[in-house]
Design an enzyme around this catalytic site. Structure first.
Site, PDB file in Angstrom:
ATOM      1  CG  HIS A 351      -2.057  -0.792   0.666  1.00 25.46           C
ATOM      2  ND1 HIS A 351      -2.976  -0.690   0.587  1.00 25.46           N
ATOM      3  CD2 HIS A 351      -2.017  -2.096   1.456  1.00 25.46           C
ATOM      4  CE1 HIS A 351      -3.498  -1.006   0.888  1.00 25.46           C
ATOM      5  NE2 HIS A 351      -3.445  -2.744   0.930  1.00 25.46           N
ATOM      6  CE  LYS A 530      -6.316  14.142   0.736  1.00 27.91           C
ATOM      7  NZ  LYS A 530      -6.829  12.674   0.001  1.00 27.91           N
ATOM      8  NE  ARG A 531      -3.398  10.818  10.219  1.00 23.37           N
ATOM      9  CZ  ARG A 531      -3.024   9.491  10.621  1.00 23.37           C
ATOM     10  NH1 ARG A 531      -4.063   8.175  11.282  1.00 23.37           N
ATOM     11  NH2 ARG A 531      -2.267   9.130  11.915  1.00 23.37           N
ATOM     12  CB  THR A 638     -10.224   4.806  -0.890  1.00 25.64           C
ATOM     13  OG1 THR A 638     -10.014   5.511   0.423  1.00 25.64           O
ATOM     14  CG2 THR A 638      -9.317   4.139  -1.723  1.00 25.64           C
ATOM     15  CE  LYS A 642     -14.535   6.149   0.514  1.00 32.59           C
ATOM     16  NZ  LYS A 642     -13.319   6.464   1.714  1.00 32.59           N
TER      17      LYS A 642
HETATM   18  N1  CRA Z   1      -2.044   5.645   3.993  1.00 40.41           N
HETATM   19  C1  CRA Z   1      -1.852   4.619   0.914  1.00 40.41           C
HETATM   20  O1  CRA Z   1      -0.961   5.417   1.584  1.00 40.41           O
HETATM   21  C2  CRA Z   1      -4.049   3.888  -0.636  1.00 40.41           C
HETATM   22  C3  CRA Z   1      -4.237   3.127   0.702  1.00 40.41           C
HETATM   23  C4  CRA Z   1      -5.256   2.111   0.651  1.00 40.41           C
HETATM   24  C5  CRA Z   1      -1.878   4.284   2.110  1.00 40.41           C
HETATM   25  C6  CRA Z   1      -3.415   4.832   0.118  1.00 40.41           C
HETATM   26  O2  CRA Z   1      -3.164   6.100  -1.054  1.00 40.41           O
HETATM   27  O3  CRA Z   1      -5.565   4.446  -1.058  1.00 40.41           O
HETATM   28  O4  CRA Z   1      -3.336   3.080   1.467  1.00 40.41           O
HETATM   29  N2  CRA Z   1      -1.361   3.258   2.426  1.00 40.41           N
HETATM   30  O5  CRA Z   1      -4.854   1.253  -0.177  1.00 40.41           O
HETATM   31  C7  CRA Z   1      -0.948   2.943   3.607  1.00 40.41           C
HETATM   32  O6  CRA Z   1      -1.429   2.681   4.922  1.00 40.41           O
HETATM   33  C8  CRA Z   1       0.992   1.488   4.854  1.00 40.41           C
HETATM   34  O7  CRA Z   1       0.396   1.936   3.622  1.00 40.41           O
HETATM   35  C9  CRA Z   1      -2.828   4.309   3.020  1.00 40.41           C
HETATM   36  O8  CRA Z   1      -3.842   4.525   3.442  1.00 40.41           O
END
Ligand code: CRA
Length: 794
Positions: A351, A530-531, A638, A642
């Site tokens: 991810h 987002k974060r 994601t 949405k």
């Molecule tokens: N932080 C990615 O940065 C992705 C999500 C789900 C992340 C996002 O771009 O949409 O995963 N990566 O695939 C992550 O958690 C450990 O890595 C995220 O949510």
């Protein structure tokens, strides 16, 4: 199977209120009503759940197991009601008791057992697996404290513990009979061929099950979360000596393992407890999976044909060595055969490519906690090297155990989460492994469940769509393309525009009531939620906002397009730069919102405590979706999906799934700006790239200047010198270099928004062409390309 007749929802609510909670309607508090309604809905889910379980056993179907340290499920009551199509019945049943449906829904705590996208993706996947009818379990940890609650004091983020279990929770079934002992530490003995691990410390993992129901209640799977328990919960001898704290210590210690979710979504804490949590989850899940498999099939060599285990990032990567340990040490299967069985059963999703987020553990810590597993990892590594003589990179390097390498070697498929991210995996972190195993990496672009992220959260839009093309879209989202002809109908487009406008009015009213923040619903609702992370570049957004403010001040009588900049998101508690960005946004908001010269054209709001529920409020009301990460850094995203689905065009870079969103919705319905991933890499090589960008753009220079001189922090002018210094210096995330083009794109947004009909068209095309981003499509991709699993509903 026992057949019970289904009572009306009203009767069921009343029965539960009376007999499950011991209240009559006169004395019931809101929480009682929420619980009674939840139990009434849960009863019906349980019926579907049993049916699905029986069918899975009877058919001997292959099962999918999704192992994840996070499941960001949010509230569950509305999800159940919507999927069982009980909305109207629930509303009228509650109305009979003079209870408001929305008040009852709002009483439910938001289960925040995740940090961000990875955890929310896991929750969408569970719902899609049930909708599709693929036999599956999610395995995770039942954290007592989910992600911290965020508030602002003087603009600064303050964290408080989250307590989702502080109120009664309706959805879980405790399974005291399902417990496994999980060991840590100790030593390993060798007797000839027989190797045994003798852990020094043991805790019990106890199962809690939550049924997850799919669309129309046709199927339900299980989310099984593990909770830490002491094997001997109470030290009576200590108690008898009067040492009450010591008497309770074993239980307290065992429970710490499932006490808190680590509040960091991209960097590893390096904490012993985190590694313990990972093994706790994985060890318990594997034992449970093998118990179920043994009961039904027995022959472990058949494991890969009946079981698919997905590792959600590397957090459960210990599953590889653990499975080998069980097959080889405990069941006597030869090592190389054990390794092949494990690999054919396991697959791994990556991810992120951010180097600081790639898990690795110091070998001293790892060896101390998991002494047998570190031996097995070395054996896997040797075996892999023997089979691939050209290999140079080991999974043990610099006294670290590299979990990404381990996961790759122990998985038969490795997937990225967007097309761009998957290609970058092949050329960066996994380059060598990809060259050795060119068929292993596959792409599965993320998706979101349309039940929660359109049908439930945006009833007005869902209603218009269903009225136009029927209900088919709910579990076949690509049917949304049938909306395209309607877009040419001016009357229909007006109604589409009115849905958005009504959603904005609803959000404005809520912001006024909940936060005392008043805003004109005719402004552009420009949303970045987002974060907080430097790569996500909330600071690029606020810089542009400040520059725009200064420009309005220069010419306050011009024909500006009014805009609300909405932010929400949490920063990891130890990520000080991200926390400074939050404070800067809040400080700037205080000054800019109070400026009588500009505040009918520009306002800023940072809403506290971003969570799934808040996202469900914001997404339907957004006009513009901010997806402005440095290209190459956001694996997928994601939230971007949405927003597009709910009719908010994107202003964004060619990063993650933005690329595919733009391909689907059409370049004319997307505000593109910024460097590509390749250009980013080149630009970083340019000496003083930030200084050059600042020199070339007086607006950027001026925005930085007012921050630096303390316009937003007059009592402490140097408060943001860390941010300005970073941007004027290394600027690793290339905020300055992308600023001018971002500015240009935002002015295009201003111009486009003036034509309300044109804007509605663009928004409607976003909805009509986002069908591909359903998590149903993603899950079908995993089933076909990775798990070889079948739906029992098709
Ligand atoms: N932080 C990615 O940065 C992705 C999500 C789900 C992340 C996002 O771009 O949409 O995963 N990566 O695939 C992550 O958690 C450990 O890595 C995220 O949510």
């Amino acid at each position: 199977m026992l057949q019970l007749s289904t009572p009306s929802l009203r009767d069921s609510i009343l029965r539960h209120l009376t007999y499950s909670f011991g209240k009559d309607p006169e004395h019931a508090i809101l929480e009682d009503w929420r619980m009674a309604l939840s139990y009434a809905v849960r009863d019906r889910i349980v019926d579907a759940w049993f049916k699905a379980t029986h069918q899975t056993y009877e058919t001997g179907a292959k099962r999918v197991y999704y192992l994840s340290m996070e499941f960001l499920i949010g509230r569950l009551l509305e999800d159940g009601i919507v999927n069982l199509e009980l909305v109207e019945e629930a509303k009228s049943a509650l109305a009979e008791f003079s209870k408001d449906y929305n008040d009852v829904l709002a009483d439910e705590p938001d289960a925040a057992l995740g940090n961000g996208g990875l955890g929310r993706l896991a929750a969408c996947f569970l719902e899609s697996l049930s909708t599709i009818g693929c036999p599956a379990h999610g395995y995770g940890i039942r954290y007592e404290h989910g992600l911290f609650r965020q508030s602002f004091v003087g603009g600064r983020q303050v964290e408080q513990p989250e307590l989702w279990l502080g109120q009664r929770h309706a959805w879980e079934f405790e399974r005291p009979e399902v417990r496994y002992r999980i060991g840590f530490g100790g030593h390993v003995t060798n007797h000839g061929e027989t190797v045994r691990w003798h852990p020094a410390e043991e805790v019990e993992a106890e199962a809690f099950d939550t049924p997850v129901v799919g669309w129309k209640g046709r199927w339900a799977n299980t989310l099984r979360l593990w909770s830490g328990r002491a094997i001997h919960p109470f030290d009576l001898a200590a108690f008898n000596h009067g040492d009450y704290a010591a008497a309770a210590a074993p239980e307290a210690l065992a429970r710490t393992i499932s006490r808190v979710l680590y509040p960091d979504d991209t960097t590893e804490q390096g904490k012993e407890l985190r590694l313990k949590q990972e093994y706790f989850l994985t060890g318990a899940a594997l034992r449970d999976i093998l118990r179920r498999f043994n009961n039904q099939f027995g022959d472990l060599r058949k494991l890969p044909s009946k079981v698919a285990i997905q590792l959600n990032d590397t957090h459960p990567a210990i599953a590889g060595p653990e499975l080998i340990r069980i097959l080889h040490d405990e069941r006597g299967i030869p090592f190389d055969e054990s390794m092949d069985i494990a690999r054919n059963t396991l697959s791994y999703t990556n991810h992120t490519l951010l180097p600081e987020a790639l898990e690795s553990w110091g070998e001293a810590l790892f060896g101390r906690l998991l002494p047998r597993h570190i031996q097995i990892i070395d054996q896997i590594d040797n075996e892999h090297a023997n089979r691939n003589p050209s290999r140079t990179q080991s999974m043990r390097a610099d006294h670290q155990v590299k979990m990404g390498q381990l996961s790759f070697v122990m998985a038969h498929k490795v997937n990225g989460v967007s097309a761009l991210h998957t290609e970058l995996m092949k050329t960066t972190v996994f380059e060598e492994l990809h060259n050795l195993h060119p068929d292993r990496i596959v792409n599965q672009t993320n998706g979101v469940t349309p039940r929660r992220w359109l049908l439930a959260c945006n009833p007005r839009l869902a209603g218009l769509i269903t009225e136009s093309i029927g209900e088919v879209w709910v579990d076949d989202l690509e049917q949304l393309e049938k909306l395209e002809p309607y877009i040419e109908d001016a009357g229909w487009l007006d109604r589409y525009g009115k849905v958005k406008r009504d959603n904005k009015v609803e959000l404005s009213n809520w912001m006024g009531q909940a936060h005392g923040f008043h805003v004109d619903p005719d402004m552009i609702f420009d949303v970045q939620i987002k974060r907080l992370h430097e790569y996500k570049r909330q600071h690029l957004n606020i810089l542009e906002t400040i520059a725009h403010w200064l420009e309005i001040r220069d010419n306050p009588d011009a024909d500006w397009t009014p805009r609300l900049k909405l932010f929400a998101g949490k920063a990891a508690p130890g990520y000080f730069f991200a926390k400074d960005i939050i404070r800067l946004i809040n400080d700037a908001a205080a000054v800019i919102n109070a400026d009588p010269l500009t505040n009918k054209y520009l306002k800023i709001a940072f809403l506290p405590n971003y969570n799934v529920t808040l996202a469900e409020r914001l997404v339907p009301a957004a006009d513009l979706s901010e997806q402005i990460s440095t290209a190459g850094k956001e694996a997928s995203g994601t939230g971007n999906m949405k927003f597009a689905l709910n009719g908010a065009p994107t202003v964004g870079t060619l990063d993650g799934a933005n690329v595919e969103i733009r391909d689907h919705v059409g370049a004319e319905n997307f505000f593109l700006f910024g460097m590509t991933a390749e250009e980013v890499m080149e630009r970083r090589m340019v000496e003083s790239h930030a200084q050059k960008a600042i020199a070339a753009d007086p607006r950027l220079a001026r925005a930085l200047e007012v921050i630096r001189e303390g316009r937003f922090s007059p009592a402490e002018p140097e408060r943001y010198h860390n941010i300005t210094g970073n941007l004027e210096g290394a600027d690793y995330f290339l905020v300055c270099s992308d600023f001018s083009d971002y500015w240009r794109a935002q002015r295009e947004v201003d111009a486009a928004f003036k034509d309300q009909q044109g804007w509605a068209r663009m928004a409607a095309f976003n909805t009509a062409r986002s069908g591909w981003f359903s998590s149903d499509r993603t899950i079908r991709g995993y089933m076909k390309d990775i798990w070889d699993a079948k739906s029992l509903l098709d």
